[in-house]
Scaffold this active site. Sequence first.
Site, PDB file in Angstrom:
ATOM      1  CB  THR A  44      -1.303   0.337   1.353  1.00  0.00           C
ATOM      2  OG1 THR A  44      -1.499  -0.833   1.174  1.00  0.00           O
ATOM      3  CG2 THR A  44      -1.652   1.387   1.119  1.00  0.00           C
ATOM      4  N   GLY A  67       3.080   0.143   4.683  1.00  0.00           N
ATOM      5  CA  GLY A  67       4.861  -0.348   6.092  1.00  0.00           C
ATOM      6  C   GLY A  67       5.567  -0.231   5.177  1.00  0.00           C
ATOM      7  CD  GLN A  68       4.985   0.968   1.031  1.00  0.00           C
ATOM      8  OE1 GLN A  68       4.468   1.361   2.155  1.00  0.00           O
ATOM      9  NE2 GLN A  68       4.202   0.916  -0.676  1.00  0.00           N
ATOM     10  CD  GLU A  69      14.372   2.315   5.449  1.00  0.00           C
ATOM     11  OE1 GLU A  69      15.344   2.856   6.654  1.00  0.00           O
ATOM     12  OE2 GLU A  69      14.367   1.782   5.119  1.00  0.00           O
ATOM     13  CG  MET A  71       4.276   4.875   3.391  1.00  0.00           C
ATOM     14  SD  MET A  71       3.010   6.257   2.667  1.00  0.00           S
ATOM     15  CE  MET A  71       2.189   6.502   4.271  1.00  0.00           C
TER      16      MET A  71
END
Length: 191
Positions: A44, A67-69, A71
């Site tokens: 997402t 959940g990317q770094e 974000m």
Amino acid sequence: MGQLSCRNRNVKQVHVLLLGLDWAGKSTVLYKLKHAQDFTTLPTIGFNVEMIEVEDGPPITVWDIGGQEKMRPTWSLHCEEADGLVYVVDSTDQRRLKDSCKEFKHILSNKHLKNVPVLILANKQDAPGALNAEDITRMFKVHKLCSSRSWYVQPCCALTGKGLAEASAKLTSFLKSHRKTRDTLAFFKQK
């Protein structure tokens, strides 16, 4: 699973954060619970917000945040209204488990999440080499970090839906109990 009817439409919605590293399976969990269908998802970018209606409980607004770094620092912006936290762990990604543990510990330190119940989903249990719920509990130091709140670690497979009905029931139970406690405290503060 899927959409269940809410018997009392006058009950205030509850808000749940759905967090975890990218590729953990958060969006797959969300859409499997909401629609009881298989969905192909990608990590997402930003967030998804969905309302899930549950039997004998208030509607649950779920905030599925990327959940990317880049974000993860935004997770804390969504904590103030949270009534619960669902943290999804890719039980097969041993290379990033330390990162996931670190992010879990960090989000629990948010003052707005101090007493909210926590449900950890040990996802991807269908894959070879997946760590079980006990392993996740130990690695994430859940006994220590969640000692002052309701918590549970549920093994699951978001793709097949295995374990998600149990997770939904446990979360609903936690949310009802948390809401009653919070409403009781608010009542006594008014007096």
